[in-house]
Design an enzyme around this catalytic site. Structure first.
Site, PDB file in Angstrom:
ATOM      1  N   CYS B  98       0.846  -1.181   0.000  1.00 26.07           N
ATOM      2  CA  CYS B  98       0.000   0.000   0.000  1.00 26.07           C
ATOM      3  C   CYS B  98       0.883   1.233   0.000  1.00 26.07           C
ATOM      4  O   CYS B  98       1.672   1.419   0.916  1.00 26.07           O
ATOM      5  CB  CYS B  98      -0.892  -0.023   1.249  1.00 26.07           C
ATOM      6  SG  CYS B  98      -1.866   1.487   1.445  1.00 26.07           S
ATOM      7  N   CYS B 102      -3.202   7.545  -2.159  1.00 26.21           N
ATOM      8  CA  CYS B 102      -4.468   7.706  -2.874  1.00 26.21           C
ATOM      9  C   CYS B 102      -5.587   8.189  -1.953  1.00 26.21           C
ATOM     10  O   CYS B 102      -6.526   8.848  -2.391  1.00 26.21           O
ATOM     11  CB  CYS B 102      -4.889   6.411  -3.553  1.00 26.21           C
ATOM     12  SG  CYS B 102      -4.937   5.024  -2.436  1.00 26.21           S
ATOM     13  N   GLU B 255      -0.477   1.445   9.365  1.00 23.79           N
ATOM     14  CA  GLU B 255      -1.751   1.970   9.845  1.00 23.79           C
ATOM     15  C   GLU B 255      -1.533   2.488  11.262  1.00 23.79           C
ATOM     16  O   GLU B 255      -0.797   1.873  12.032  1.00 23.79           O
ATOM     17  CB  GLU B 255      -2.836   0.877   9.884  1.00 23.79           C
ATOM     18  CG  GLU B 255      -3.136   0.250   8.538  1.00 23.79           C
ATOM     19  CD  GLU B 255      -2.137  -0.824   8.165  1.00 23.79           C
ATOM     20  OE1 GLU B 255      -1.501  -1.382   9.075  1.00 23.79           O
ATOM     21  OE2 GLU B 255      -1.969  -1.093   6.965  1.00 23.79           O
ATOM     22  N   HIS B 290     -12.541   5.817  -3.511  1.00 22.69           N
ATOM     23  CA  HIS B 290     -11.582   4.898  -2.916  1.00 22.69           C
ATOM     24  C   HIS B 290     -11.878   3.452  -3.326  1.00 22.69           C
ATOM     25  O   HIS B 290     -10.955   2.637  -3.425  1.00 22.69           O
ATOM     26  CB  HIS B 290     -11.611   5.063  -1.390  1.00 22.69           C
ATOM     27  CG  HIS B 290     -10.286   4.759  -0.765  1.00 22.69           C
ATOM     28  ND1 HIS B 290      -9.088   5.285  -1.216  1.00 22.69           N
ATOM     29  CD2 HIS B 290      -9.943   3.961   0.291  1.00 22.69           C
ATOM     30  CE1 HIS B 290      -8.096   4.822  -0.484  1.00 22.69           C
ATOM     31  NE2 HIS B 290      -8.584   4.008   0.433  1.00 22.69           N
ATOM     32  N   CYS B 297      -4.754  -0.354  -7.425  1.00 19.93           N
ATOM     33  CA  CYS B 297      -3.603  -0.685  -6.570  1.00 19.93           C
ATOM     34  C   CYS B 297      -3.528  -2.170  -6.272  1.00 19.93           C
ATOM     35  O   CYS B 297      -2.447  -2.776  -6.355  1.00 19.93           O
ATOM     36  CB  CYS B 297      -3.644   0.132  -5.290  1.00 19.93           C
ATOM     37  SG  CYS B 297      -5.025  -0.204  -4.183  1.00 19.93           S
TER      38      CYS B 297
END
Lengths: 480, 480, 480, 480
Positions: B98, B102, B255, B290, B297
Site C-alpha cells: 500500500c 491515494c 496503519e 476509494h 492498486c
C-alpha cells in the site's frame, strides 16, 4: 435503414430450405417456433427507428457518411466499442433472448482488418472485395450471419486427420469463376433470419491445411445450402397456443445446423482462400469481438431475470426478507461485473492497421470467462428466490379449464394485491430463462458461444505477459 | 514537484508524536519498521520524475496550468479517472504494498464537489477555503492523509448514543477563531508519512448530530494530535537485519490510530461544520473514489503475487504441470476482472456540479465488492503453487549459519539452474503478501478499506434501479 | 499412560540437536517459541487423564488388553476410526492449533497393514519388527513423528534424476547390522516434541529406485539426525513478553527440516527396504489416514475461529445484523461439511488383510480436498466479521504504556459491557488463526498437509470407478 | 412384498381424479407423460426382488419380523439410516430421476416418534392409530405420499392472517366421526403413484393456530381430493414418439397440486389435531429425514450425470484433455461430498423416545444446504464438457428423415468408433438432467425440496451451539 416490417418482408422473399421437427418449413417467417426469433432480430430494426435509442442503435458510415444501423458498422473508436456493448445490453433487456445479429457485426469487423493485412502481405484483392460487400450490407441494412464453428468430429484429430474430411468445411473444387465448398457449420444462431452468411474457419490452421483456410459470403438461399433447425428445451410450447406457458411468448432465438452441400462461391465473394497464416488472426479477432459482445447482451438478459426474480419476491411476499434482498444484490453485483468487463475491454480498445478498432484482447477473454460462470449463479439465485412453483405449476390450459381454473386461481394466489396470473407469468418467465428456450441462450450459449471456457483460458495465458510479472516479483524480492 | 529526497527531507522537519511497540519514536524517517512505508510513498515522487511514467504520474493543474503530481490533482475527465487507475496499478507493481497516497487524492476530489454544493445551498465559504488549501497541496506537492473511519464503539448505537460521546470525532468547542475537536480516527494508512490530514465524518448523520458533521485539515504535527502505530503481522522481522525473511525488504505500508486530543482548527481550515445533509454525499463520494482505487492498486500488487507464484513454480520445476498452469491462469483472470471493474467505473464517470469528474457509483461499488473476494482466492492459489516450504523454511540467520547454512543450501535447492537463495526469496515474498506485513494490505485492507463488503452491498442495492428492471420483466411476461 | 508432566520430563531427557533463528537451542522444552507447541502435544496426555474425555482419548490395546492413549492405537473398527476424528476435533478445540501427534498415529496404522502384506509376499520380517516397536510405543506412551515429505528438488525429475541424489532420502550403505541413510524430510510437524521418528518414502517408486524405498524408525536424538526449526509468521511475538499480541499464548505448532546426515539404522528398526511395490500402498494409506485426520483437527480449530468471530461480533455490537449472522452460519456450515467428510470416510472404513481398519479411500481424499478450500473461506469470513482493527491495533506494550494506554482503553472500547482488553484479545486470536503462527496450520497445512490438492484429485479420479458410472448413463440413455 | 407388476396393477384399481394439460386423465397408469414417473416408483419394487440389492432394499419389520421393503420401514439403528442413504443412491443411479417414494418413508418415521411423544404428554391415541396404519403399509407394501407444503399465499403473513384462510390446509369441521379438511398441498412428488397420502402441517404454529395443526392419512382416491399435474420443462416430448429426444425415455418424476376440497377424514386416520406444540417437532423431523435423503438420491442421479459427461467427452474425443479430466474430477468430488454429508448425518443418528432412529439434525441440514449448491455446479460442468450440441441438435424426427437423416449421421459423428446416435443419446440425457424434465428434480428440487436454503440456515444456526464455541475461544484467548 429498413423498418422492422421491411426487414420481415425482405426475409419473406428468400427461399430458404429449412427442416424442423422432421418437416420442411414452407413459410418460416410465420412459423410459431421460428417467428419469436425473427421478432428478436426485428427489434434491432425497430429500436433504430426510435429516437430515444438512436445514439446507440445507429452511427455514421465511415465512407458514405450516411446514418446506418450500428450492427452493420465498422468500429471507428473506443467509443464505438463501448456503444456496441450498451446497444447489446439494451437489446437483451428488450428481448430477454439472443437477438442474433451481433455475430455478423463481429464477423464484419474481424474480416475488415484481416483482409487488409492479408492483402498487405500477399497483394490479394480481399479487402476491396470485402469493402464492396460491406457497402451493400450497410446500404441495404442486411442481416448477416457469421458462421465459424465446424462440426469437428473427433476433437483429438486435426481437420485432415478425420475419418471424414468434410467434418471441417473445405474447398473441394477451384474453378476460374469461383470455388466449391463442402461441410457444415453448427450452432448457427440467427441463420434463417439472415440475408447473407459470412463463413470463416474455426481454428488456427497449419500450412498443409490450406483447403480449410477459407472465408467467403453467400446469400442464405444459395443453392446447396440448407438448414436443420435445432430443438430447444420447451420449444414446442410455442405450438400449444398457451402464451403463459412459453414465458417469453414474443421473443426467442434459434440455432441451426447449416449444411454446405457443394456450394459454389464466385471469386468476388471470397475473402480468404489458402492463406493459412491469417486464419489465426481472423479467428482470434472474431472470437475477441464476440467475447466482448457477451459483456453486453447477457447483461441485458440478466437485467430481465433480476427484475423477474424481484417481482417473484414481491408477489410471494418475501421481498423484505433480508436473505432475499441479499440474493438480489448478489445477482446485480454479478451482472454488473460482467458489464464492467464488457466496458473495460472496449474502452481499452486500439486501432488496427486497417484503421478500425479492436477490443483489448486480454480483457475481452476475461469478460467471456466470467460469462461462462456468473449467469449460472444468477440463474441459481433466481431459482432460489422464485420457489418451487416455477417448475410444478400446471399448464395454462388447466388455468383456463372450467373445473381446475378456479382452484388454481385460489391456491396460487400470492400477495392479495396481485392477480394470480401475474405471478404465474413471472414464474414462467424465470423458467424460460433458466430451464426453457431462453436457457439455451442464457446458459449454454454463455458457456460455449464464442468458444468454450478453455479457449478463453488459453488466450488469457497467451495475452498476460507473465514474464513481466516475474520481473516485478524479482525486483521486489531482490533477485538480480 | 518534489524529488523523493526532497519529500523525505520535508518529512524529517515535521515533529510528529508517534508511539510504536510501547516507545515514543524519535526519528520516524529512519525507523526500520516505518521506513519501508515511507519508501512506498516516495515511489509516488520518484516515478513522477521518470519520463517513462510521466503521462500517468503527472497532469496539468486546472488552475495554474503547471505540471503537478496526479496524486494532488482534481479529475477533469473520464480519461483522468482511467489514468488514476493505471497509475495505481503501476505503483502496486513497483511497491507490492500500500503506497498510501491515494486516500488523500480521493479526499480532495470528494471535498472539491461537496464543498461546492454546500456553498450553493448554504452560502458557506468552504469551496473557496478548500481551493486555497488545494492550491498549496499542488504547489508544494504535499502528501495528504484522508481520515474518515471513527473508532465507533458499539456499532448498534448512533454516535450520540454511545457511552462515550468521543467515539465519533466531534466538535467540543467553537470560538471566534476556530473549533476544537476531539476523537480518534482508526486504521489510518500513511498518516505518519503525510504533511496534512484531511478529516471527514465516517457515515451519514442526522440533523441532531451536527457536532459530528465536521471536515477540516490540519498539519500532521499539530498540537494535540498524536499517533499510535499499529502492529502488522511479522512487523518485527524488519528489526532483525535479515532482509530475506522480510520478503519485501524495501517497501511496506502502515496503519495508525490517530488521536485528536482537543485539537484546535482555525476556521480557514474548516470545510464542513454542521451541515449534516452534505455528510452523506461527502462520505459516499470519498468511498466511491476509494473503491475505484482498489481496482488499480490491488491489481498491481496482484501482478507481483502472480509473478512470484509463477517464479515459485519455475523454481520448483512444476511450471509445466497443467494444474499449475491453470491456477496461474485463474489468478490472472481474477486479477484482470478487478482491473476491468476499476476501468469501467472510471470510463463511465461523469462531471459533478463543481466540474470535476466522479466515478460511476454503482460500478465503483461493484469493483470494491470483488476486491473483498478475489485477492483472497488469488492468495489461496499462490499458497497452493508455492508449496508448504513458504511457511516452514528456517530463518535467514540459519541460512547464514556455519553449521546449518550448507545443509539448507543443499536441501532447499529447487531446479538445478537457480540458486537456492532465489527460491527462498520468492517464497518469502509470497509469505509476505499472503501472511506477513503486506497481507494486511492485500487481504484485510481489500476487505475493509473504503468500507466493509456490506457497505458496498447497500450501495449496490440503492444504485441499481430495481424498479426499471421489474418493468423490463413485466414487459416480456406480458403483464400490464 | 503418561501424565503431561511425565511426558514433558521424558522429553527433557532427550538430547536433540535443534537450530532456531541461527542458534543452537540448548533447552527446547523451555524455549518460549517451542514450548507452546509442546503444550499442544501435552494436551493429548492431559485429556486422556480426564474422565470426561476418556472414551475418546483412550482405548484398549488389541494385544495387551491395557488401556492406552488412542494416539498409539491400531484401529480395530470403523467406530475406532470415527472416534479418532472426534478426538482430533476435541483437541483442535482445546489448542486452536496443530497438536502434531496424529501424524505418528497415521504412520503406525499405515505401516501395520503394509508390513503385513509385504511379509506375505516376500517372507520379510517387517510386521513382527514393527509389532515389537508398536508394543513399546503403547507401553511407554511414546510420541512418534511420521516423516514422509522429501525435499524433492526439481519436481519434474524422478529421485534418481536429480542433480543431487540426496534430495530424496535414501540408503547410502547396507551392512550386516543395519543401513545408513542420507537425506532430509521437510515440514516435519511435532518432530522436536517426539520420542521417535518413523520414516517413510514420499511417493510411489519404480523398481530401479530401490534405494529410496525405505521405511524405519529411529529415536529423535539419534546420531546424525538434526533439526532446523522453521519460522512461522509472527513467531517472535512469543519472545516479546506480550501474551495478548500472541493471540494464542499457550498453544502452537511447529515445523522443522529434519536432516538425516548418514544416520545408522539397525535392521530391527527397518520396516521396508527395497520392496518398491509396497511403497505405493504405504504412501497412499498414510496419506489416506492423514487426509481423514484433517476432517477432525481442522474442524476443531474452526470451532474456535467461529467462536472468536462470534465474540468479535458481540463485542462490536454487530451480532444482530442479518449479514453478520448469515456469515457465521456459513462458517458453521462449511466447518460441519468438513466434519461430515471426516466422519463419512471413517464410518465407511473397512478391514485390511492385517486386520486393522482403513478409511474409505475415495471419501478420505474428498475430505482433504475440501480442507484445501473451506478453511480459507472460513478465515475470510472471520476477517470480514472481525473488522480492520484486527490488523491495525497497536501492541500490548502500547496498551500498557503510561501515555498511550488510557487512550487505547478509551478508543478501542466496543460495547459498553465488555472490557476493551477482551475485545483486543479476541481480535488477536483471529489474527493468530488467519495471519499469524496458527495460520500456518489452519491455512497452509490445510492446503499442503498430507499432500497438496492435486494429489487428492489424482486419487479421486483413480478411486471413482468412472466406468461403472458410464454404464449407468448408457443404461438410462438406451445405449447397448 | 409386491412385485412391480402387482404394484402397477394395484394403482390401476384406484380411481384418481387427475388433470393434465387441461384434460381429465382417464388412465394415468398408461399415460405417456405419467408412466415414466410410475416406472421410477416401480423400480423400488423391482430392486427389492433382486438378490443383489436385497440387503439395501429390504429389512425386517420390527413388529412382524417379516421382510419388508425398506421404504415402509421404521429405522431401528444408525445402520438403517446409513442403508437408507445407500438405497436412495442406488435408485438414483437406476432411474436418473426422482423415484418419489422416500417422502412417505420420511413422513412415517417422523410421525412415529412425534405421535409417541404427543401421546405421552396429552394421553392421545395417535401412536396406536399410526401404528395400525403403518402395519397395513408394511403388509400391503403401500406407496405413501407425504404431503407437507402448503401453498402459503403471502409469505409475510401467518396462516390465519391470509386474505383466504384456506391457503394453509385446515380443519373446517369436526364431527363425532371425524374431521373435514380444506386446503391444497403444492409440489407433491409421486402423489398419483401413491396409495395413501399422509398430510402434515407446513411449519411451526402458534397456539391460536390450532385448526392448522393437523396430520392424517387418506387414500389418494378419497372423495374431494383431486390433482392438477404440474408441467415440467420438455414434458410433452414424451408425447412425440421420439425417445431419443426425451433423453431418459423410461424414467421420470412428477409434481402435482393436491386439492383437499372438504375431504372427510375419520378419526382413526388422524394423527395430530390441534396440539400445536408438536407441530414443530413433526415438521423438523420430517424435514430432517428428507434433507438426509437428498444426500443419497441426488448423489445417485449425479453418478449418472458424471457418467454421461464422461461418455460425452469420450465420444467428442476430448477425454484426455487435462481440463476435461479435471472437470470430471471436480464433479465427482462435489458429488461425493454430498454423499459424505448424507452418510455422516446418518451414522451420527440417535434414538428417539419412541425407539426409532433419527438423523443428526445439524448435519442433515448441512447435507441439504450443500445439495442446494453442488448439483448446480455439477450441471454447469456437465454442460461445459458436453458442448453446445446438447442444445442445438435437431429432433429425432430429423434424424429419421429421408433428406436430413444422412447429413445428421455424417456431420454429428464424433470419434469414428462410436455411432452418431449414441453421441446424440448421451447429449440428450445430459440435456434432460440439466434443462429438461429431470432438471426439475436435479436442480429445482435440490434447491427447494425439504425446504429452501434459508430454512436449513435457520436450523444450522439453531443447532450449532454457538455459545460453546465462544467459550472455546475465550479459553484460548485468556478471557475469564
Amino acid at each position: 435503414m429498413k423498418t422492422p416490417t421491411q426487414y420481415v418482408e425482405s426475409l419473406r422473399k428468400l427461399n430458404l430450405e429449412i427442416y424442423l421437427l422432421g418437416e420442411r418449413v414452407t413459410n418460416p417467417v410465420d412459423h410459431p417456433i421460428i417467428r419469436p426469433s425473427l421478432n428478436s432480430v426485428a427489434m434491432t430494426f425497430q429500436l433504430a427507428q426510435e429516437e430515444e435509442y438512436q445514439s446507440l442503435m445507429t452511427t455514421t458510415s465511415s465512407w458514405s457518411g450516411k446514418t446506418i444501423n450500428r450492427f452493420t458498422a465498422i468500429h471507428q473508436s473506443t467509443q464505438d466499442l463501448v456503444n456496441k456493448v450498451k446497444m447489446l445490453r439494451l437489446l437483451g433487456q428488450k428481448t430477454a433472448s439472443c437477438f442474433q445479429r451481433c455475430v455478423g457485426m463481429d464477423a464484419l469487423n474481424a474480416l475488415y482488418s484481416t483482409t487488409f493485412e492479408t492483402d498487405q502481405k500477399y497483394k490479394t484483392p480481399y479487402h476491396k472485395r470485402f469493402h464492396e460487400f460491406l457497402r451493400r450490407v450497410q446500404e441495404e441494412d442486411l442481416v448477416v450471419d457469421g458462421a465459424m464453428t465446424d462440426v469437428k468430429g473427433d476433437r483429438s484429430l486435426r481437420p485432415g486427420q478425420q475419418a471424414d474430411p468434410d467434418l471441417y468445411l473445405r474447398v473441394v473444387e477451384r474453378t476460374k469463376d469461383g470455388i466449391v465448398v463442402r461441410g457444415a457449420k453448427a450452432h448457427q444462431t440467427g441463420m434463417v433470419n439472415s440475408h447473407e452468411v459470412v463463413v470463416m474457419p474455426t481454428m488456427a490452421l497449419r500450412e498443409e491445411e490450406k483447403e480449410y483456410a477459407i472465408s467467403f459470403t453467400v446469400p442464405t438461399d444459395t443453392k446447396g445450402l440448407f438448414f436443420i433447425y435445432g430443438r430447444q428445451s420447451c420449444d414446442t410450447r410455442k405450438l400449444e397456443g398457451s402464451p403463459i406457458d412459453v414465458g417469453n411468448p414474443q421473443y426467442g432465438g434459434h440455432e441451426v445446423l447449416a449444411i454446405f452441400d457443394d456450394v459454389f462461391v464466385p471469386w468476388d465473394r471470397v475473402f480468404l482462400c489458402g492463406e493459412t497464416d491469417f486464419v489465426s488472426p481472423l479467428v482470434e479477432r472474431f472470437a475477441g469481438y464476440h467475447r466482448q459482445s457477451y459483456g453486453g447482451c447477457k447483461v441485458g438478459v440478466g437485467d430481465v431475470l433480476i427484475g423477474a426474480a424481484s417481482l417473484a419476491a414481491d408477489y410471494n411476499g418475501t421481498a423484505k426478507a433480508s436473505h432475499i434482498a441479499d440474493k438480489i444484490i448478489e445477482m446485480i453485483h454479478l451482472n454488473e461485473t460482467l458489464y464492467s468487463c464488457g466496458l473495460a475491454c472496449s474502452s481499452e480498445g486500439c486501432p488496427t492497421a486497417a484503421g478500425n478498432y479492436e477490443i483489448d484482447m486480454l480483457l475481452a477473454n476475461v469478460c467471456k470467462q466470467n460469462v461462462t460462470r456468473f449467469p449460472y449463479e444468477i440463474a441459481r439465485l433466481a431459482e432460489d428466490i422464485a420457489g418451487g412453483l416455477m417448475v410444478t405449476m400446471p399448464s395454462e390450459k388447466d388455468l383456463r379449464h372450467e373445473r381446475t381454473g378456479p382452484y388454481l386461481q385460489k391456491y396460487f394466489k400470492g400477495i392479495a394485491s396481485v392477480p394470480t396470473e401475474h405471478r404465474l407469468r413471472i414464474l414462467r418467465l424465470i423458467e424460460n430463462l433458466t430451464l426453457g428456450t431462453a436457457a439455451v441462450g442464457y446458459r449454454t450459449e454463455s458457456m460455449h458461444g464464442a468458444g468454450p471456457p478453455q479457449a478463453q483460458r488459453i488466450m488469457i495465458r497467451r495475452q498476460a505477459d507473465l514474464e513481466s510479472k516475474k520481473k516485478l516479483a524479482q525486483n521486489i524480492a531482490g533477485i538480480k
